[in-house]
Design a protein around this motif. Structure first.
Motif, PDB file in Angstrom:
ATOM      1  N   GLN B 404      51.975  40.279  32.339  1.00  0.00           N
ATOM      2  CA  GLN B 404      51.061  39.414  33.083  1.00  0.00           C
ATOM      3  C   GLN B 404      50.147  40.173  34.024  1.00  0.00           C
ATOM      4  OE1 GLN B 404      54.443  38.164  34.863  1.00  0.00           O
ATOM      5  NE2 GLN B 404      55.179  36.884  33.191  1.00  0.00           N
ATOM      6  N   SER B 405      50.118  41.482  33.923  1.00  0.00           N
ATOM      7  CA  SER B 405      49.441  42.238  34.982  1.00  0.00           C
ATOM      8  C   SER B 405      47.965  41.876  35.077  1.00  0.00           C
ATOM      9  CB  SER B 405      49.604  43.724  34.736  1.00  0.00           C
ATOM     10  OG  SER B 405      48.970  44.075  33.540  1.00  0.00           O
ATOM     11  N   ASP B 406      47.473  41.950  36.286  1.00  0.00           N
ATOM     12  CA  ASP B 406      46.092  41.566  36.571  1.00  0.00           C
ATOM     13  C   ASP B 406      45.488  42.664  37.436  1.00  0.00           C
ATOM     14  OD1 ASP B 406      43.723  40.476  37.291  1.00  0.00           O
ATOM     15  OD2 ASP B 406      44.527  38.484  37.735  1.00  0.00           O
ATOM     16  N   ASP B 407      44.844  43.600  36.757  1.00  0.00           N
ATOM     17  CA  ASP B 407      44.329  44.768  37.474  1.00  0.00           C
ATOM     18  C   ASP B 407      43.260  44.380  38.495  1.00  0.00           C
ATOM     19  OD1 ASP B 407      45.964  45.938  35.683  1.00  0.00           O
ATOM     20  OD2 ASP B 407      44.408  46.976  34.555  1.00  0.00           O
ATOM     21  N   ALA B 408      42.446  43.412  38.093  1.00  0.00           N
ATOM     22  CA  ALA B 408      41.348  43.045  38.989  1.00  0.00           C
ATOM     23  C   ALA B 408      41.894  42.517  40.313  1.00  0.00           C
ATOM     24  CB  ALA B 408      40.477  41.994  38.315  1.00  0.00           C
ATOM     25  N   ALA B 409      42.958  41.718  40.206  1.00  0.00           N
ATOM     26  CA  ALA B 409      43.537  41.160  41.416  1.00  0.00           C
ATOM     27  C   ALA B 409      44.131  42.258  42.304  1.00  0.00           C
ATOM     28  CB  ALA B 409      44.615  40.144  41.051  1.00  0.00           C
ATOM     29  N   VAL B 410      44.673  43.274  41.654  1.00  0.00           N
ATOM     30  CA  VAL B 410      45.232  44.394  42.423  1.00  0.00           C
ATOM     31  C   VAL B 410      44.109  45.079  43.194  1.00  0.00           C
ATOM     32  CG1 VAL B 410      46.468  46.588  42.271  1.00  0.00           C
ATOM     33  CG2 VAL B 410      47.126  44.694  40.782  1.00  0.00           C
ATOM     34  N   GLY B 411      42.971  45.256  42.491  1.00  0.00           N
ATOM     35  CA  GLY B 411      41.827  45.860  43.159  1.00  0.00           C
ATOM     36  C   GLY B 411      41.399  45.054  44.370  1.00  0.00           C
ATOM     37  N   GLU B 412      41.361  43.758  44.182  1.00  0.00           N
ATOM     38  CA  GLU B 412      40.973  42.878  45.302  1.00  0.00           C
ATOM     39  C   GLU B 412      41.956  43.010  46.450  1.00  0.00           C
ATOM     40  OE1 GLU B 412      40.614  38.762  44.117  1.00  0.00           O
ATOM     41  OE2 GLU B 412      39.332  39.411  42.436  1.00  0.00           O
ATOM     42  N   LEU B 413      43.231  43.046  46.074  1.00  0.00           N
ATOM     43  CA  LEU B 413      44.267  43.133  47.098  1.00  0.00           C
ATOM     44  C   LEU B 413      44.082  44.385  47.953  1.00  0.00           C
ATOM     45  CD1 LEU B 413      47.024  42.293  48.374  1.00  0.00           C
ATOM     46  CD2 LEU B 413      48.096  43.713  46.630  1.00  0.00           C
ATOM     47  N   ILE B 414      43.811  45.491  47.286  1.00  0.00           N
ATOM     48  CA  ILE B 414      43.670  46.738  48.036  1.00  0.00           C
ATOM     49  C   ILE B 414      42.463  46.638  48.969  1.00  0.00           C
ATOM     50  CG2 ILE B 414      43.259  49.225  47.828  1.00  0.00           C
ATOM     51  CD1 ILE B 414      44.805  49.038  45.154  1.00  0.00           C
ATOM     52  N   ALA B 415      41.413  46.032  48.463  1.00  0.00           N
ATOM     53  CA  ALA B 415      40.228  45.849  49.307  1.00  0.00           C
ATOM     54  C   ALA B 415      40.573  44.974  50.511  1.00  0.00           C
ATOM     55  CB  ALA B 415      39.108  45.222  48.488  1.00  0.00           C
ATOM     56  N   ASP B 416      41.297  43.887  50.244  1.00  0.00           N
ATOM     57  CA  ASP B 416      41.701  42.988  51.331  1.00  0.00           C
ATOM     58  C   ASP B 416      42.566  43.700  52.351  1.00  0.00           C
ATOM     59  OD1 ASP B 416      40.350  40.966  50.184  1.00  0.00           O
ATOM     60  OD2 ASP B 416      42.111  39.909  49.378  1.00  0.00           O
ATOM     61  N   MET B 417      43.495  44.492  51.827  1.00  0.00           N
ATOM     62  CA  MET B 417      44.394  45.207  52.726  1.00  0.00           C
ATOM     63  C   MET B 417      43.612  46.135  53.631  1.00  0.00           C
ATOM     64  SD  MET B 417      47.401  46.023  50.010  1.00  0.00           S
ATOM     65  CE  MET B 417      48.077  47.432  50.827  1.00  0.00           C
ATOM     66  N   ASN B 418      42.673  46.849  53.037  1.00  0.00           N
ATOM     67  CA  ASN B 418      41.899  47.790  53.839  1.00  0.00           C
ATOM     68  C   ASN B 418      40.992  47.079  54.819  1.00  0.00           C
ATOM     69  OD1 ASN B 418      42.535  50.620  53.249  1.00  0.00           O
ATOM     70  ND2 ASN B 418      42.173  49.940  51.141  1.00  0.00           N
ATOM     71  N   ALA B 419      40.639  45.849  54.434  1.00  0.00           N
ATOM     72  CA  ALA B 419      39.808  45.081  55.357  1.00  0.00           C
ATOM     73  C   ALA B 419      40.658  44.442  56.458  1.00  0.00           C
ATOM     74  CB  ALA B 419      39.049  44.014  54.581  1.00  0.00           C
ATOM     75  N   GLY B 420      41.957  44.666  56.372  1.00  0.00           N
ATOM     76  CA  GLY B 420      42.850  44.122  57.394  1.00  0.00           C
ATOM     77  C   GLY B 420      43.080  42.642  57.249  1.00  0.00           C
ATOM     78  N   LYS B 421      42.842  42.131  56.039  1.00  0.00           N
ATOM     79  CA  LYS B 421      42.938  40.689  55.866  1.00  0.00           C
ATOM     80  C   LYS B 421      44.338  40.214  55.522  1.00  0.00           C
ATOM     81  CE  LYS B 421      38.277  39.986  54.034  1.00  0.00           C
ATOM     82  NZ  LYS B 421      37.649  39.865  52.720  1.00  0.00           N
ATOM     83  N   VAL B 422      45.207  41.165  55.110  1.00  0.00           N
ATOM     84  CA  VAL B 422      46.515  40.735  54.631  1.00  0.00           C
ATOM     85  C   VAL B 422      47.520  40.756  55.782  1.00  0.00           C
ATOM     86  CG1 VAL B 422      48.348  41.188  52.974  1.00  0.00           C
ATOM     87  CG2 VAL B 422      45.965  41.616  52.357  1.00  0.00           C
ATOM     88  N   ASP B 423      48.151  39.615  55.988  1.00  0.00           N
ATOM     89  CA  ASP B 423      49.102  39.519  57.093  1.00  0.00           C
ATOM     90  C   ASP B 423      50.514  39.855  56.653  1.00  0.00           C
ATOM     91  OD1 ASP B 423      47.281  38.586  59.146  1.00  0.00           O
ATOM     92  OD2 ASP B 423      47.039  36.891  57.771  1.00  0.00           O
ATOM     93  N   ALA B 424      50.825  39.490  55.432  1.00  0.00           N
ATOM     94  CA  ALA B 424      52.165  39.811  54.955  1.00  0.00           C
ATOM     95  C   ALA B 424      52.070  40.217  53.505  1.00  0.00           C
ATOM     96  CB  ALA B 424      53.100  38.622  55.107  1.00  0.00           C
ATOM     97  N   LEU B 425      52.736  41.314  53.194  1.00  0.00           N
ATOM     98  CA  LEU B 425      52.730  41.790  51.817  1.00  0.00           C
ATOM     99  C   LEU B 425      54.166  42.013  51.400  1.00  0.00           C
ATOM    100  CD1 LEU B 425      51.130  42.878  49.335  1.00  0.00           C
ATOM    101  CD2 LEU B 425      51.266  45.122  50.396  1.00  0.00           C
ATOM    102  N   LEU B 426      54.542  41.353  50.315  1.00  0.00           N
ATOM    103  CA  LEU B 426      55.893  41.522  49.797  1.00  0.00           C
ATOM    104  C   LEU B 426      55.805  42.276  48.481  1.00  0.00           C
ATOM    105  CD1 LEU B 426      55.756  38.630  51.402  1.00  0.00           C
ATOM    106  CD2 LEU B 426      58.107  38.479  50.601  1.00  0.00           C
ATOM    107  N   LEU B 427      56.516  43.376  48.416  1.00  0.00           N
ATOM    108  CA  LEU B 427      56.446  44.226  47.229  1.00  0.00           C
ATOM    109  C   LEU B 427      57.731  44.086  46.444  1.00  0.00           C
ATOM    110  CD1 LEU B 427      55.123  47.210  49.269  1.00  0.00           C
ATOM    111  CD2 LEU B 427      53.791  46.072  47.507  1.00  0.00           C
ATOM    112  N   TYR B 428      57.601  43.572  45.232  1.00  0.00           N
ATOM    113  CA  TYR B 428      58.786  43.360  44.430  1.00  0.00           C
ATOM    114  C   TYR B 428      58.652  44.143  43.132  1.00  0.00           C
ATOM    115  CZ  TYR B 428      62.230  40.980  41.511  1.00  0.00           C
ATOM    116  OH  TYR B 428      63.274  40.708  40.666  1.00  0.00           O
ATOM    117  N   ASN B 429      59.546  45.129  42.974  1.00  0.00           N
ATOM    118  CA  ASN B 429      59.601  45.894  41.732  1.00  0.00           C
ATOM    119  C   ASN B 429      58.289  46.618  41.426  1.00  0.00           C
ATOM    120  OD1 ASN B 429      61.009  46.883  39.597  1.00  0.00           O
ATOM    121  ND2 ASN B 429      60.657  45.123  38.268  1.00  0.00           N
TER     122      ASN B 429
END
Lengths: 493, 1047
Positions: B404-429
């Motif tokens: 089910q991987s979604d590379d584009a969403a991962v890219g967005e996530l990293i951008a969001d993280m760097n923009a300081g937009k992510v308040d909580a990130l849960l990393l599973y596996n």
């Protein structure tokens, strides 16, 4: 004991030695102090021996993983060294037993040291089958001992078991034979000690000589037992190495599975054994001041045997090559192509050069009558014969049937250390022997002195002693002696 | 006259003085001042006699001596109250499910005395059909990894669950109250319940309770993003474009008669390797129906080495090849063409042949491509739909739900993280700090995340950077389920109580979501609602559930309501449009630079998650036979041109080069890989871990950094530059010779020849007898034969079925406690594996034409690869048995060559005399020697728990080898005996046979004419390895048949 002296025959002992001189010369090494050369040799030998002991201890502590052997090449330096040492151990018995039966008088000057060499070499050889075991502390499993498992016996089909019997028999008979010959000589030292009042020597050698009295009855029995033991030992000369060769011949590894191996190995053993006797006697002659007893005649006689055995070994090599081609078996054929042209071609080249080519030089009288060249050649042959075993073992194993398992063997420092160590232990023992035991079978040697006839026949040039009193000379000076000796032989021609 | 002599000691005695008589009775003439030296008055009152003192002394000395003599005592403590289901010495098997990111497999877990020790495939599963791969086989070992987290931690400090839950709960509640962004980043999840649990967790941010203080809705942006280190996003994107279905289809290689792969290593790691391996094995059954497999690829992959025809191409040509195949078929089918780049004349003839093969088997062919480029996948979709493969060999309706991987969403996530937009990130596996090409970006973004939580059960590169670690269970400790494809469910149950204070990630999520039910109950509920309702066999849920637990798998009517399938639009026009635009994009692809780099995953290590598993590290790569490393694979011809060492060995080290790809520079050894396309390099992912644990750290280099990441992850890199040699490096390989040297350990024929004469490629071996007659080797006999009245265990290996994957190697190691020895020892040719897979390269050169039998035409299109599993052949005239001096290796009356370890003294003669070189020697004490502390799991108490108690751990100095799993034979015989019946063929299997996904290995009783081994032996394809030696091996091989007459 015949004491016939012929005009034609050259004397076996030079320097106009009298019976008493022989006694003095032989006893000197036991009674006197060691010279500088002895100490130097001994020092080097002990250092090597200690290094070997260290490596052996490491092996036992850690496991034979400390060696270079692997899943494909299960035997390498260990068994190479084993066979090499066993081979060296052959000449001693041949000299003392076979040459005794053939009434070769010249053997008398060298048989004692050759026998000692045999015993020490077999001891060194015996070390390797023990060490190469994964669990040497269970080595006794290879003896047919009664045990609590009822019918659990050793596997009598296994050539390794034959080895156990062959080598232990050989070692036992060799020791007995050697010791028997030593008895009159021990008695001689005992008697001298008694006269000079050396209590320690008197007691020790008295014990060792088993109360030898020198009576005719003693001598008669001595002679008889010697003959019987010689008769017993002679087949052993052939059996031991035949059986060692079956460690390989009974296997199915291409390059091992060869019916030519028993005679081939026996000849190789004699070849290397005589080379080692040469090495040792030439050194001993110098270090122990035995120039009058170990003469160029001895060296030449041994060189003759070396030409013979070397040529036979050479023809065995060629036969092997021929048979591998003639067999039509691709594995056999490849095994020999691989020996000569594979990654271990250098070992094969060393083997061929040292064992087949170099002894052929002895066809030249000048060469076989030179101490120095003989010494160098003997070292070459020792090296060549070591490589022969290496070639047989490692190059056969490293590429056998399935190419997927092919690999290389590379020795580790422990492999090298143990080999060097056994050479050290061997020389340590040998040098100790030379200081404690009479190195020449003086009782027998006395029987071949020309003393009795000299005044009638005149000594002529051939009896000209190099030095009237070589006994007291320092070994360092004896180089001149060697030269003059060579000149001497030249003069004869 | 007798006189009595008088003796006296003193004058006193002589004179018999008074006082002397008095003294005489005493032992000591004077009073001994005992009081003085004992001092203590109280001693006088003591009743301890000297006798007592001696008793105590004796006891103490004895006890002390005994205590000092105590050897290593291993306590076997019996159960006080024996659990009903556990009988010591009898294994219990539980059905469970292995899920690890993209990998899914229904398994059976063997437990002994409560410890899982071995994993096998679950044959009841309609999806995996009992197949496993090396990673599944090895998955039991990480359970006992002493490096696993034993408790949760906050900021690197170990803490308690209540504390962590408090902290995290507060933070999450704060987000619920104030709004914010919550992201769950996980790998692909085969588990439907896990997806539901995450859904539940994310929903908890949306519920009405989260109303802000002023009663208005607070927007919490909570999303689940799926990231796989090795992504199949391109396939999903392509299917969305082509068919409007955002899924990875299920591929059915077993239905295909023509298999074409353009760079897809489907037998190793692509999409669903476990299923593909089994399917491939089915399609390769020798006969008229045998499939033909054509592979276009850059690296010589496991799949490529099994291909009938393999065409080396550069990665940049993949698109052009696909487009040209499309056009070729389109021409033949009179369909419109798509724009395609030119390819060379030689290539076009291969393409024409391939296309005609595909077309010949319309509807029964399959074309796959391994590229993650959606454009390539779209063209492949176009080809397959032209060939009418959808619904036949490719199933879009029942897609593969594990990817089910979604590379584009991962890219967005990293951008969001760097923009300081992510308040909580849960990393599973997931381990993005290691596996992302832009890991640095991720790391810097992670620092800006309010709360980061990792569920990693053992250390990894990402864990060091997160706030909280809430360690997850190992899968064998956890409840789980899987829904690999619609209608198929697989249940995972714990087989051991958690070894540490870990908690299942799903439980944590549910807890934080405010769900009171445990994950176990949650699964039950999910199954009750979603699975139970679709089935018709069970009346009550309890009986259904129990049956599912027992079987591990269940098949129900496939529903279309699955949340994993997203459909959006997609009409005929859209399909054509997407194809055209893809073709235009592909046409623009050109080869860039001197070198192209193709990144790949190894069969054992995969994406690197299990780098800390020594079994997998020591599994030789099926093709290169290298263990414990990654390296650049390069064509040997090109290596010779550059002066690199192409012959590797114990002292012949590989050359190190500096490689620059995508701006990343790394120093790597070069490995000569025959069959590698010139101008290309291969490099395995999954290495270069820095925080994997003591075994996995520092092995190889991290190749993820060289991937490119624009919209999706790309594993092909152009414009790579390679320096000259900058040093030397030891590579450990288990095989240094690559040809059969003109011999025929592996016999092969072509299908055409085989159909004409089944014995064509397999002539009888004869040898000349002493009277010059040609006889079969087995007719000549040096020994007295003896009867084998009972069983005669034997094995049969179908070389045509063996794909070389190595699952058997791990299975055998797990079953038989085979020691792991580490890189250094492997480099010294001392690997311990009891079964190995020999790999040979061959080509159509005349055997006697060239003297140099080692020569391999390195880029030749004729390069053929053969795999041959070799274990002890259990010779009936075993050369090892005759030479053992102590009879430690003997023959059993049921045909097995046995080792009595405690009798072995280790002369190694047996090893030398074994023509197959299958014997393994314990050079060291692998369990104790410090040298192996980092590699051998048996060195610590935890790791020892994985050992099979039925098989002794061999001591130093002992020879060992394959026993044909005698412990299983023995157990099977006993079971049959207890039940008073004969053994049924196939009732029990050796570990290698049961691990084999393609059923290449068959085990059975040769005395039973009905058994599969007997049948195989009678097959015309059967032969024995090195038959001419007359060692009479028990293991028979069946020749390889290649389906090649064209291309």
């Amino acid at each position: 004991m015949s004491n016939v002296i012929s005009h034609i025959r050259e004397p076996l002992v030079l320097g106009d030695r009298t019976v008493h001189d022989v006694t003095v010369d032989v006893a000197k090494s036991v009674e006197g102090k060691a010279n500088k050369w002895w100490w130097i040799c001994f020092g080097v030998a002990v250092i090597a021996a200690l290094w070997g002991v260290l490596c052996i201890t490491y092996t036992i502590a850690v496991g034979i993983g400390s060696w270079g052997v692997n899943k494909t090449v299960g035997w390498a330096w260990d068994i190479t060294n084993f066979v090499w040492w066993i081979g060296i151990g052959h000449a001693g018995t041949l000299i003392s037993a076979v040459l005794l039966l053939f009434r070769q008088k010249w053997r008398m000057a060298i048989n004692r040291s050759a026998e000692a060499m045999t015993i020490f070499a077999v001891m060194m050889a015996g070390l390797f089958p023990l060490l190469h075991m994964g669990r040497p502390w269970l080595a006794f499993y290879s003896l047919p001992l009664p045990n609590q498992f009822g019918e659990l016996w050793v596997n009598f089909n296994s050539p390794l078991i034959w080895d156990v019997f062959a080598i232990s028999t050989y070692l036992t008979v060799s020791i007995v034979f050697w010791y028997l010959g030593l008895i009159p000589d021990f008695a001689m030292i005992r008697d001298r000690a008694r006269v000079s009042g050396n209590k320690l020597y008197d007691n020790v050698y008295g014990l060792l000589s088993f109360g030898w009295s020198g009576k005719v009855r003693d001598w008669a029995r001595f002679e008889e037992v010697s003959l019987v033991l010689a008769g017993l030992a002679t087949p052993l000369v052939f059996s031991v190495h035949s059986i060692v060769s079956m460690d390989f011949a009974a296997g199915i590894v291409p390059g091992w599975h060869t019916t030519i191996f028993p005679p081939y190995f026996v000849l190789g053993a004699l070849f290397s054994g005589f080379a080692m006797v040469l090495t040792l006697t030439i050194i001993m002659r110098k270090v122990m001041n035995l120039e009058n007893y170990i003469t160029i005649r001895h060296v030449e006689s041994m060189n003759f045997i070396i030409i013979l055995t070397g040529s036979l070994v050479g023809s065995a090599y060629i036969t092997e090559l021929f048979i591998s081609w003639y067999s039509g078996v691709e594995y056999e054929q490849y095994a020999f192509i691989n020996r000569a042209t594979g990654p271990y071609y250098w070992a094969y080249t060393i083997m061929m050069t040292c064992n087949v080519l170099s002894p052929q030089l002895f066809w030249f009288k000048k060469i076989r009558n030179s101490f120095i060249i003989s010494f160098v050649m003997s070292i070459f042959i020792n090296i060549g014969m070591w490589f022969e075993r290496f070639v047989i073992i490692v190059t056969s194993l490293h590429r056998d049937y399935l190419p997927s398992s092919w690999t290389m063997f590379h020795p580790t420092f422990v492999d090298i250390g143990i080999f060097v160590g056994t050479i050290g232990i061997f020389f340590t023992l040998f040098l100790l022997f030379a200081r404690v035991f009479p190195v020449i079978a003086q009782a027998e040697t006395k029987s071949i002195l020309k003393e009795g006839g000299s005044q009638y026949y005149g000594n002529g040039s051939n009896a000209t002693p190099v030095k009237e009193d070589g006994v007291t000379e320092e070994p360092g000076e004896s180089e001149d002696g060697e030269d003059s000796e060579e000149n001497n032989t030249d003069n004869e021609q | 006259m007798q006189r009595t002599k008088t003796y006296w000691k003193s004058t006193e005695e002589l004179e018999n003085k008074e006082g002397f008589i008095e003294q005489q009775e005493k032992e000591f003439p004077e009073k001994i001042p005992v009081d003085e030296f004992l001092g203590d008055e109280s001693l006088n009152d003591s009743s301890t006699s000297r006798r007592d003192f001696l008793k105590f002394l004796g006891f103490s000395v004895g006890a002390a001596t005994l205590a000092a003599c105590e050897g290593p005592v291993n306590k076997a403590v019996p159960y006080l109250n024996k659990p009903e289901e556990i009988t010591p010495g009898v294994a219990n098997w539980y059905a469970s499910t292995y899920i690890d990111g993209r990998d899914y497999c229904s398994v059976l877990v063997k437990t002994r005395e409560g410890r899982p020790i071995h994993v096998e495939g679950n044959t009841l599963s309609a999806v995996t059909q009992g197949a496993v791969n090396a990673r599944v086989q090895g998955s039991v070992l990480p359970l006992y990894d002493s490096g696993r987290y034993k408790a949760p931690s906050t900021a690197g400090e170990e803490t308690s669950w209540s504390k962590v839950d408090g902290d995290i709960g507060a933070k999450l509640d704060k987000i619920r109250g104030n709004g914010g962004t919550v992201r769950v980043l996980s790998s692909s999840l085969a588990s439907c319940s896990t997806r539901a649990a995450i859904h539940e967790f994310l929903n908890s941010f949306q519920s009405a309770d989260n109303a802000g203080s002023e009663g208005e809705e607070v927007a919490v942006d909570a999303k689940h993003i799926i990231y796989d280190a090795v992504s199949s996003y391109g396939i999903r994107k392509a299917n969305a474009a082509s068919f409007g279905k955002d899924v990875v289809p299920s591929y059915h290689f077993e239905k295909a008669r023509t298999i074409v792969s353009v760079g897809a290593d489907f037998l190793s790691n692509w999409v669903a390797p476990i299923q593909s391996m089994h399917q491939y094995g089915e399609s390769r059954k020798v006969g008229q129906e045998m499939s033909m497999h054509i592979q276009f690829e850059a690296n010589l992959s496991l799949t490529g080495s099994n291909a009938d025809t393999r065409i080396p191409v550069k990665p940049s040509q993949y698109g052009a090849i696909l487009a040209n195949i499309y056009n070729e078929i389109a021409t033949l089918k009179t369909r419109p063409q798509i724009p395609a780049a030119q390819v060379s004349g030689e290539m076009i003839s291969s393409i024409i042949a391939t296309a005609s093969q595909l077309l010949q088997n319309e509807g029964k062919s399959i074309l796959v491509t391994g590229s993650n480029n959606p454009d390539h996948q779209i063209i492949a979709n176009g080809i397959n739909s032209m060939l009418d493969n959808y619904g036949n060999t490719i199933d879009l309706d029942n897609p593969n739900l594990t990817l089910q991987s979604d590379d584009a969403a991962v890219g967005e996530l990293i951008a969001d993280m760097n923009a300081g937009k992510v308040d909580a990130l849960l990393l599973y596996n997931v381990n993005p700090a290691y596996s992302l090409p832009n890991a640095e970006e991720f790391k810097s973004g992670l620092k800006k995340v309010g709360t980061s939580i990792s569920f990693a059960g053992s250390p990894d590169e990402t864990v060091a950077l997160v706030n909280h670690v809430c360690p997850d269970h190992h899968y064998l400790e956890a409840w789980n389920d899987a829904n690999p494809t619609p209608g198929h469910y697989s249940l995972g149950q714990p087989t051991i109580a958690p070894l540490g204070k870990t908690r299942q990630a799903q439980d944590s999520l549910l807890l934080w979501a405010g769900v009171t039910a445990s994950y176990q109950d949650f699964i039950k509920k999910y199954w009750k609602e979603n699975v139970f309702t679709k089935q018709t066999t069970s009346l009550t849920f309890t009986s259904f559930w129990n049956q599912c637990l027992h079987d591990g798998v269940v098949g129900v009517a496939a529903g279309t309501d699955d949340d994993a399938i997203v459909e959006n639009g997609g009409g005929e026009d859209e399909t054509v449009n997407s194809l055209m635009s893809a073709a235009v994009a592909v046409q623009g692809e050109t080869a860039e630079g001197d070198w192209e780099l193709q990144l790949y995953e190894k069969t054992g290590i995969g994406d690197g998650t299990h780098a800390n598993n020594p079994w997998l590290q020591e599994l030789p790569d099926p093709v290169s036979k290298v263990c414990w490393d990654n390296y650049l694979t390069m064509n040997p011809d090109e290596m010779k041109d550059r002066g690199f060492n192409t012959v590797l060995g114990q002292v012949q080290e590989a050359d190190l080069v500096e490689i620059t790809a995508n701006g990343v520079k790394q120093t790597l050894p070069v490995y000569p890989q025959y069959g590698q396309t010139k101008g290309t390099l291969g490099l395995a992912l999954g290495y270069g871990r820095t925080a994997a644990g003591k075994t996995g750290n520092g092995i190889g280099q991290n190749a993820y950094s060289m991937c490119s990441f624009n919209e999706q992850l790309h594993y092909q890199v152009g414009n790579v530059s390679v320096s000259g040699s900058v040093g030397k490096y030891q590579i450990a390989t288990t095989q240094t010779h690559h040809t059969m040297m003109g011999r025929e350990p592996v016999r092969a024929t072509t299908l055409e020849e085989f159909m004409g004469d089944p014995k064509a490629g397999n002539p009888d071996v004869t040898i000349a007898s002493s009277d010059h007659k040609q006889m079969k080797a087995e007719e000549l006999n040096l020994w007295q034969d003896f009867d084998r009245p009972g069983h005669h265990w034997g094995m049969s290996i179908d070389l045509n079925a063996c794909i070389g994957c190595g699952a058997c190697v791990i299975g055998c190691g797990s079953e038989n406690n085979v020691s792991v020895v580490g890189k250094d020892e492997v480099a010294r040719s001392r690997e311990m594996q009891w079964i190995r897979i020999d790999r040979y390269y061959s080509s159509d050169t005349d055997k006697h034409g060239s003297l140099n039998l080692q020569e391999i035409p390195s880029t030749s299109e004729n390069l053929e690869v053969s795999f041959q599993p070799i274990m002890c052949q259990h010779c009936n005239h075993a050369p090892c048995e005759t030479v053992c001096p102590v009879a430690a290796t003997t023959h059993s009356n049921d045909g097995l060559n046995q080792m009595a370890y405690n009798r072995c003294v280790g002369t190694k003669f047996c090893l030398n005399n074994c023509p197959y070189k299958v014997r393994r020697f314990n050079w060291f004490s692998y369990q104790n020697d410090n040298k192996f502390a980092n590699v051998n799991p048996a060195q610590d108490d935890m790791g020892r728990m994985v050992l099979n108690p039925d098989v002794v751990v061999r001591s130093r100095g002992v020879m060992e080898k394959c026993s044909m799993c005698i412990q299983r034979i023995q157990a099977g015989k006993l079971t049959a005996k207890k039940e008073g019946r004969k053994i049924v063929d196939g009732e029990f299997q050796t570990a290698c046979a049961s691990a084999c996904p393609t059923h290449a290995i068959t085990f059975g009783d040769k005395n039973n004419p009905e058994s599969q081994v007997s049948k195989n032996e009678a097959d015309p394809r059967s032969y024995f390895l090195l038959e001419e030696l007359d060692v009479q091996p028990t293991v028979n091989y069946m020749i390889k048949v290649r389906n090649k007459d064209i291309v």
